[in-house]
Structures are given as C-alpha cells and as structure tokens.
Write an enzyme that holds these catalytic residues in place. Structure first.
Site, PDB file in Angstrom:
ATOM      1  N   LYS A  90       4.472  29.621   4.876  1.00  0.00           N
ATOM      2  CA  LYS A  90       3.557  29.294   3.788  1.00  0.00           C
ATOM      3  C   LYS A  90       2.100  29.338   4.243  1.00  0.00           C
ATOM      4  O   LYS A  90       1.248  29.946   3.582  1.00  0.00           O
ATOM      5  CB  LYS A  90       3.876  27.904   3.241  1.00  0.00           C
ATOM      6  N   TRP A 112       7.444  -0.605   4.063  1.00  0.00           N
ATOM      7  CA  TRP A 112       7.917   0.017   2.819  1.00  0.00           C
ATOM      8  C   TRP A 112       9.351   0.507   2.948  1.00  0.00           C
ATOM      9  O   TRP A 112      10.025   0.731   1.948  1.00  0.00           O
ATOM     10  CB  TRP A 112       6.997   1.160   2.404  1.00  0.00           C
ATOM     11  N   HIS A 118       0.849  -1.202   0.000  1.00  0.00           N
ATOM     12  CA  HIS A 118       0.000   0.000   0.000  1.00  0.00           C
ATOM     13  C   HIS A 118       0.881   1.247   0.000  1.00  0.00           C
ATOM     14  O   HIS A 118       0.684   2.168  -0.790  1.00  0.00           O
ATOM     15  CB  HIS A 118      -0.922  -0.012   1.218  1.00  0.00           C
ATOM     16  N   THR A 140       7.526  26.377   6.872  1.00  0.00           N
ATOM     17  CA  THR A 140       6.197  25.842   6.601  1.00  0.00           C
ATOM     18  C   THR A 140       5.127  26.782   7.140  1.00  0.00           C
ATOM     19  O   THR A 140       4.111  27.035   6.485  1.00  0.00           O
ATOM     20  CB  THR A 140       6.045  24.441   7.232  1.00  0.00           C
ATOM     21  N   ASP A 152       7.093  22.618 -25.467  1.00  0.00           N
ATOM     22  CA  ASP A 152       6.974  21.265 -24.937  1.00  0.00           C
ATOM     23  C   ASP A 152       8.025  21.128 -23.843  1.00  0.00           C
ATOM     24  O   ASP A 152       8.704  22.097 -23.505  1.00  0.00           O
ATOM     25  CB  ASP A 152       7.194  20.214 -26.045  1.00  0.00           C
ATOM     26  N   ARG A 161       1.650   0.295  15.205  1.00  0.00           N
ATOM     27  CA  ARG A 161       1.280   0.213  13.791  1.00  0.00           C
ATOM     28  C   ARG A 161       1.746  -1.130  13.234  1.00  0.00           C
ATOM     29  O   ARG A 161       2.478  -1.861  13.900  1.00  0.00           O
ATOM     30  CB  ARG A 161       1.904   1.364  13.015  1.00  0.00           C
ATOM     31  N   HIS A 195      13.724  11.229   3.961  1.00  0.00           N
ATOM     32  CA  HIS A 195      13.153  12.481   4.417  1.00  0.00           C
ATOM     33  C   HIS A 195      12.969  13.505   3.313  1.00  0.00           C
ATOM     34  O   HIS A 195      11.890  14.059   3.174  1.00  0.00           O
ATOM     35  CB  HIS A 195      13.824  13.090   5.645  1.00  0.00           C
ATOM     36  N   SER A 202      13.033   6.190 -13.582  1.00  0.00           N
ATOM     37  CA  SER A 202      11.955   7.020 -14.125  1.00  0.00           C
ATOM     38  C   SER A 202      11.924   8.387 -13.444  1.00  0.00           C
ATOM     39  O   SER A 202      11.856   9.425 -14.112  1.00  0.00           O
ATOM     40  CB  SER A 202      10.626   6.295 -13.930  1.00  0.00           C
ATOM     41  N   SER A 203      12.013   8.397 -12.115  1.00  0.00           N
ATOM     42  CA  SER A 203      11.960   9.669 -11.388  1.00  0.00           C
ATOM     43  C   SER A 203      13.133  10.564 -11.744  1.00  0.00           C
ATOM     44  O   SER A 203      12.975  11.771 -11.897  1.00  0.00           O
ATOM     45  CB  SER A 203      12.011   9.431  -9.884  1.00  0.00           C
ATOM     46  N   GLU A 244      12.346  12.764   0.471  1.00  0.00           N
ATOM     47  CA  GLU A 244      11.212  12.202  -0.255  1.00  0.00           C
ATOM     48  C   GLU A 244       9.875  12.736   0.260  1.00  0.00           C
ATOM     49  O   GLU A 244       8.978  13.021  -0.531  1.00  0.00           O
ATOM     50  CB  GLU A 244      11.254  10.668  -0.156  1.00  0.00           C
ATOM     51  N   SER A 285      -0.800  27.386  -3.947  1.00  0.00           N
ATOM     52  CA  SER A 285      -0.439  28.779  -4.204  1.00  0.00           C
ATOM     53  C   SER A 285      -1.006  29.295  -5.516  1.00  0.00           C
ATOM     54  O   SER A 285      -0.995  30.491  -5.772  1.00  0.00           O
ATOM     55  CB  SER A 285       1.082  28.944  -4.214  1.00  0.00           C
ATOM     56  N   TYR A 306       9.280  15.603   1.358  1.00  0.00           N
ATOM     57  CA  TYR A 306       9.082  16.943   0.802  1.00  0.00           C
ATOM     58  C   TYR A 306       8.852  16.891  -0.691  1.00  0.00           C
ATOM     59  O   TYR A 306       8.163  17.744  -1.259  1.00  0.00           O
ATOM     60  CB  TYR A 306      10.246  17.867   1.188  1.00  0.00           C
ATOM     61  N   HIS A 354      15.390  11.886  12.510  1.00  0.00           N
ATOM     62  CA  HIS A 354      14.220  11.974  13.400  1.00  0.00           C
ATOM     63  C   HIS A 354      13.277  10.794  13.174  1.00  0.00           C
ATOM     64  O   HIS A 354      12.348  10.605  13.951  1.00  0.00           O
ATOM     65  CB  HIS A 354      13.499  13.318  13.273  1.00  0.00           C
ATOM     66  N   HIS A 355      13.507  10.024  12.113  1.00  0.00           N
ATOM     67  CA  HIS A 355      12.736   8.789  11.933  1.00  0.00           C
ATOM     68  C   HIS A 355      13.305   7.662  12.791  1.00  0.00           C
ATOM     69  O   HIS A 355      12.776   6.564  12.789  1.00  0.00           O
ATOM     70  CB  HIS A 355      12.753   8.358  10.460  1.00  0.00           C
TER      71      HIS A 355
END
Lengths: 527, 288
Positions: free
Chosen positions: A333, A144, A79, A330, A108, A452, A255, A171-172, A257, A270, A259, A304-305
C-alpha cells in the site's frame, strides 16, 4: 445486478428533511446519520483528548502533582476506550454513511431504520461509561483491555462499563451489517466490485472484521461479568480457568480491531492521493488484495500482544512470523501511494497535506510495529512508552489524520462551501509539528525503560516527558482550530463546484454540492 | 414478483429506533443496578425488557404492514436476507468465544495447571497435589465435588428433538412453497412444540444438575463452560421459539405466499443455526 432507482414512500417525492430536533432523532437518511456520527465522534475526540491532557499534565514533571494514581489510571483507561470506540470508529462509520451510498450510486443505506438505531445507541452507551466516574469506586482504571483480575476489582461502575461495551458492540455490529448489505446489494448498474472506490472496498472488509470480532469481545466481557457476579471461574486458576485465557479471547478481538481502526483510513488516502497527484491510483487491484490479506492475517497474529505473559516457544515464533508478514501487504500500500505520486502534477491543498503526513508518519508507526513484532526484542519493549509511541503514531497520525484529511476533502461536497484553505494549512502544520514533539520522544522514553500507565516516574525520564507534554498541549489546543474551520465552513464560505477538486474522480463528485437529500434517485450508469 | 414496487423503499422517518435505544439503556441500567445489589435494579430491568418487547412488536409490525402493502421490491427483500445472514454470522462468533474458552481450558490451561509443558513449576509450587483432568472444578475444588451430566440420556433425546425440528420446519417450508398454507401451519406448530419440549427437558436437566449432581454455575471451569454454553444456547432456542410462534401466527393469517416469505426463511435459518450450535454442544460439552 442492482435495480436501484427512486426512493422512499410513494407520495413523498423529493421531500426534504423534517424540521427541528425530531429530524435528527427519527431520521433514516444516510447523510443525517453520517453527520450525527461525525459530530458525536468530534465530541468524544475532545472528551478523550481532555483526558489525555490530564495524563500529560501529571507526567509534565516527576512526582505526584495533579491527580491521584487511581484517577490517573482511570484517565488512561477511559481515554483509550473513548478514542477507540467513541471517536475513531464512529468517525469512520459517519464517513461510511455519508460516502458509501454516494460512491456506489445508491439512494440510501440498505437498512435505514437500523442505521438510525446503530447511531442512537452510542450516546447512551458512552453516557453509561462516563457515568461510572460518579459511582463508588470511580471509573474503570485497569487499562482499556480490562484484564482480569485487576479489572474485576472495579467498584459499582463495573457492570455499567461492561454494558456500555455491549451496547457499543451492538451498534458496531448493526452498523457493519448495514455497510456490507449496502455494498453488496445497492450498487448502481455497472458498478462491479472491482470498480468500487477503495474507501468502499476497505469498509466492506472492515465491516466483515467487525461482525467477526465484536461478538467475541461481547463474549469476553460477558465472562468478566459472570466471573464477578455469578461465580463462574473462566479467569480464575483456582477453578481451573486462566486469566491468560481472557487475554487470548480479548486479543482475538483486539488485533482485528486495530485493522478496523486503520483499513478505512487506507481507503481515504487512496481517494485523496490520486486526486491531488492528478493520476489514477497505482495498482488498484493490488490495493484490494493487500487489504484482504491484511484482514486475513489480522486473525492469526493476536498473541503478539502477549509475548511476555507466558506462551510456548512455538506460539511465540508463530505469532512473530505471522505478524511480520503483515508488513508485506502494508508495504504494498505504501509503495502504491508513493508510486501514485511519482511524476504526478501535484498540488498540496490541506487534504493532501494530511494524506502525505499520514503516509510518512503511519510508516514510522509501522516500522516501530515491526520492531515490536520481534518476540525477543519485545521482551524489552513490552509495556513501555515505546509501545505507547508506536500505537499513537498509527492511531493519531494514522487513523485520526486520515479522518481529518477526509473532513477537509469531502466537507466542500457535504456543505457546498469551501473551507478556509489558509487556516487548514496552519492547522496541518501546527498539528504535525506538535504531534511529533508529543509522541517521538516517547520512543526514547520507552527504549530507556519507562513503563506505561504510571503517574510517576524516575527523574532520568523528566526531560523528554516535559517536552512530550508541551507537544501534547499544543496538539490538543490546536484541534480547536479544526472545530472552528468546520464551523466556519458549515456557516458559509466560497461556493464549491460540483467537482470541488480538479482531479476528483468518482460518483460522489457528479452530484451537486451540497448533494440532494436522497443521493441517487435515479441510479447512475457506471461504464 | 407479486409484491414488487418499482423503487427501493426508504422509510421516511421512524420513532422505533430511538425507543429501542432508550429501552435497551433502561434494561442494562436495571441489570447493572441489580448486579450491584440495588433494590430498584430488578424492576428497572423488567421495565426495560417490556419496552424492548413493545418496541419489537411496533417495529416489526410496521415492517410487516409495509410488506403487506407491497412496498418492498425484490432488492429490499435481498437486503433483509443478507442482513439476517450476517446477523447469524455474528451470533456464530459470539458462541465461538465460549467454545474457544472451553477448548482453551481443556487443551491448554487445565493441562498446564497439572504441570504439563510450561506449567511444571506452577503445579509444583502453587497447586501441588492437583491431579484432576477434565471434568474439573480446578485445584481449589471450587463449588465442591460434582458429577457431570451423562450424554446419552436427556441430552441425546434433546439432540433428536432439535434434529427432528429441523426436518419439520423444512417440511413446512416445502408446503409453503407449494402454496399449501394449512400444511405449513401444521408443521410449524410441530416445530414450535419440539422447541418447547426441548426447553422443558433443558429446564429439567438444570434442576437435576443443581439438586442431584451438585453441578452448578459455580462448579469451577467445568460448571462455567457447561452453563454458559448451554444457557446461551437455551436462550437462543427461546428466542427462536418465540420467532417461530410469530411466523406460525402470520402463516395462519396467510401473510406468506410461495414467492414472498422472507420472515419465514429468516426464522428457519435462525432455527437451523441454533440446531447446529446444539450439535457442537452435544459433541464437545456432553460426549467428549
């Protein structure tokens, strides 16, 4: 700087798309490829969503009812992989493909053939990933994040999963190179960097983050592969390696990722908020600098993870304070969006509803993130449902809401037809009520100590789990409405004007609805 | 610009990307099956790699043809250049992951296994008696006793070779910009030869390590970082050499002119990149 004018090979002026299936397979057109990305993301959103419903069905009551624990674990794992790499990232890339050339006045994307390549790897990559379910040992079930040694215990599917991640990463990286080069090299004359729409800015920074971190992920999973098959000892203490080292390398990717998954959303919000507040965006340049600051900070907060895995106290303190600092840009924003709405002539069409929903609920996710950033508090929260609630608030009511807002906002431009406003609003309200029923109780579960990634739980968690599951099923099924609305809009509907929205500003609204096959054959002059 | 067109070239449509996707998929399916011990894996991998090679010839061939026909203006050229730079940046980050693993093991995880800092109880209860600092194959003596590769033999020679190749390709570039095609080709051939000699020495070094030093990929964290870093570097030198051979051939066919030679510059940048990675390797893997 730019001299973009007409496009394509000399004698094919104003050709339309080729016919049939081959149009989509061989296309080099940014709009076709954007459409492919968005459709792919939608399909993955539903496959990943179905897996989430399996999870919620099993957790509806305590005890084991629906699936066995191994399959449950593979559901949580896949998932996440599908939603992150298959749904949200391709959806943002699809939006980038559709919008960036139109917003900067380019014909293009800069490298059109590579653009096609970036997309068409994805269906193969995710077919490989999903095929592992049919192999001996089943799908990936170690989470994951693929922490060793658990992830190394996977069956025959292991190398397929690793290569699927490699392909998605290729790809990315190619997609991001294309985005950066397009933005830096293809802008219309007069479109200086500080005149670019924020969606373009946020994608420029996102693409940089992707190019900097996807190769690190590739390195990490390559080490997993050689640890399993080639006898290396990167993550084995017996050989002098360290399983925690994997976590450091992974989160150095992981991390930034997160963002990557949210910065383009900031760009979308925006664009939408000023349109429906009929005021220019408050604090444009501070938005740009805040985005850049978030990107910079994202590289120095990864551990921090890992507050509970074992780290020197100096490390815990550094990563705690660095993480809290992210709240500053943040917050800039959030306040800028709110200030944009202040005294605006507001209307609340569906895109604006989703945008406001984003601002409110993303802020909830941001605050729970601040709580998690406090290292001593995180010792309590770590690996509980509080974390699950936190990142679903930022990813579902954050990233996914922004994608839905973008779909409603730009669909009339893309198709030339207005969507059904009434259905759109119903979709918003059902989604917003059900998503909070789904995820808000998970805060309570987590604070009460429910871990979890488990298929069964103690009976004191039963009530909130049942409520959460009901919310989950309503939210999941209500997304079928979204598909129906998109389908209906593509088929027909009230014709949209070129400007579509009364307050819309930007180059894409100067094109016809739907826009011509090649966006700007003659580069517009930006004053 | 001699070859400029007045509009940005957007190709009509192309079969190469889908061929590339299919080829890559066949390749990785083959590799995965090979890892799983299936007999068909290896041959499938080779079919995939052959298709990748076919695709690259076709795709780059199409690009070369368009370039020779003068369909690319200055802006298209800039797109290629910027694309190549960002690609090299992504490669830098790939190596950074493996250098990061090396630094982490040397500065943190091995000292912790030795009982430093937070690792005191780990050392006492799990790995009592483990006292071997870098180079190490860990408390389990994984892969058996081994010796390390000395820095000042073949590796130092290889450093000199790669640095020299950086000079030769620069001479070739100056010759190209001066319009002296024959000189360009000669110095490119010299660069290719230096690359091939480097690879030969590298292969010799691996054989020496496996046969005489018992330094293998399975020699704990030292063997892992040593072979993965030098191995990926060697793979990149191989790719770089192949790219050099192609541009040598193209230079010989006078594809380049003093203003318009992106392919040459892209390969030169790539070559300098593998050069710089090697300097990092030489310092952190061999010398220190």
């Amino acid at each position: 700087m730019s001299t973009a004018t007409a496009t394509h090979d000399g004698d094919h002026h104003d050709h339309g798309p080729a016919k049939g299936l081959m149009r989509w397979i061989t296309t080099t057109n940014h709009k076709d490829i954007g459409t492919l990305y968005l459709l792919f993301a939608l399909i993955m959103f539903f496959i990943g969503g179905a897996m989430a419903l399996v999870i919620r069905a099993e957790l509806f009551q305590p005890g084991m009812q629906v699936v066995d624990p191994q399959f449950f674990n593979s559901m949580t794992t896949v998932h996440a992989l599908l939603m992150i790499f298959g749904a949200v990232m391709p959806a943002f890339t699809g939006l980038a493909n559709w919008l960036i050339p139109m917003q900067i006045g380019a014909p293009d994307m800069a490298l059109p053939r590579m653009n096609n390549f970036s997309f068409w790897i994805l269906p193969f990559a995710f077919t490989l990933l999903l095929s592992t379910f049919f192999m001996s040992g089943g799908g990936p079930a170690g989470g994951w994040t693929l922490y060793p040694p658990l992830s190394l215990q996977m069956g025959d599917g292991f190398p397929f999963m690793i290569f699927a991640i490699h392909l998605a990463g290729i790809s990315s990286i190619m997609g991001s190179i294309n985005v950066i080069v397009t933005i830096l090299n293809m802008r219309a004359p007069g479109m200086t960097l500080m005149k670019m729409p924020l969606f373009v800015w946020t994608w420029l920074i996102t693409a940089y983050l992707l190019i900097a971190t996807m190769p690190v992920l590739a390195g990490a999973v390559t080490m997993l592969l050689t640890d399993k098959f080639a006898g290396t000892s990167f993550f084995s203490a017996a050989g002098g390696g360290d399983p925690v080292m994997y976590q450091h390398i992974f989160w150095f990717f992981g991390h930034p990722e997160v963002y990557i998954l949210i910065l383009p959303a900031f760009g979308i919000i925006s664009a939408i908020v000023p349109t429906f507040a009929r005021k220019p965006l408050f604090g444009y340049s501070s938005m740009v600098y805040a985005t850049a600051s978030i990107a910079f900070l994202s590289f120095i907060v990864w551990a921090h993870h890992m507050f509970t895995v074992g780290m020197p106290v100096v490390g815990e303190l550094f990563f705690m304070y660095a993480t809290m600092m992210i709240a500053v840009p943040t917050g800039v924003k959030i306040f800028n969006w709110v200030s944009t709405m202040w005294k605006g002539s507001m209307t609340f069409e569906t895109p604006m509803l989703f945008a406001i929903g984003f601002i409110m609920m993303f802020t909830i996710g941001g605050f729970s993130g601040l709580m998690l950033a406090i290292a001593p508090a995180d010792f309590q929260y770590h690996d509980t449902y509080f974390v699950v609630a936190h990142f679903h608030y930022v990813l579902v009511t954050g990233a996914v809401y922004s994608i839905m807002a973008a779909a409603y906002f730009w669909l009339p431009k893309w198709t030339g037809n207005m969507y059904d406003e009434k259905l759109g609003r119903i979709h918003f309200w059902i989604s917003t009520i059900s998503v909070n029923v789904l995820f808000f109780p998970q805060h309570f579960l987590g604070l009460a100590g429910m871990p979890r990634r488990i298929p069964d739980y103690a009976v004191q968690f039963a009530d909130w789990n049942m409520i959460s599951s009901i919310g989950g099923f309503v939210f999941g099924l209500s997304q079928l409405m979204f598909v129906w609305i998109i389908f209906k809009t593509i088929r027909g509907g009230e014709k949209a004007t070129d400007e579509v929205w009364e307050g819309a500003k930007g180059l894409e609204w100067t094109l016809s609805s739907p826009p011509p096959y090649h966006s700007f054959n003659v580069a517009p002059e930006v004053k | 610009m001699a070859h400029s067109a007045d509009s940005y070239y957007v190709p009509h449509s192309s079969y190469w990307p889908i061929i590339a996707s299919v080829a890559l998929t066949i390749g990785v399916v083959g590799a995965a099956n090979w890892f799983n011990g299936n007999s068909t894996g290896q041959i499938t991998l080779y079919i995939g790699l052959a298709l990748v090679a076919f695709m690259m010839f076709g795709w780059f061939g199409a690009v070369i043809n368009e370039s020779l026909k003068g369909m690319y203006n200055e802006q298209v050229d800039r797109s290629f250049r910027q694309g190549m730079m960002w690609f090299i940046f992504s490669e830098v980050m790939f190596f950074a992951a493996f250098f990061g693993a090396l630094f982490y093991a040397r500065a943190l995880s091995v000292p912790w296994l030795l009982g430093e800092g937070i690792g005191m109880s780990t050392n006492m209860t799990l790995w009592a008696g483990y006292g071997e600092n870098w180079p190490t194959n860990g408390p389990g003596n994984v892969g058996g006793d081994f010796q390390t590769m000395g820095a000042w033999g073949v590796p130092a020679l290889n450093t000199a070779l790669l640095l020299a190749s950086g000079v030769t390709i620069t001479i070739a570039h100056h010759a190209l910009k001066a319009g002296n095609n024959a000189k360009t080709v000669i110095w490119l051939v010299a660069t290719v030869l230096l690359g091939i000699i480097f690879l030969g020495f590298q292969a010799y070094e691996y054989i020496h390590a496996y046969h005489d030093l018992n330094l293998t990929l399975e020699s704990g964290i030292y063997g892992s970082t040593f072979y993965m870093l030098t191995g990926f570097h060697g793979f990149h030198v191989t790719l770089g050499t192949a790219m050099l051979i192609i541009i040598t051939w193209r230079a010989a066919k006078s594809h380049f002119n003093p203003e318009h030679h992106f392919a040459f510059e892209g390969v030169a940048w790539y070559w300098h990149f593998v050069d710089v990675v090697w300097l990092g390797l030489f310092i952190f893997v061999y010398v220190l």
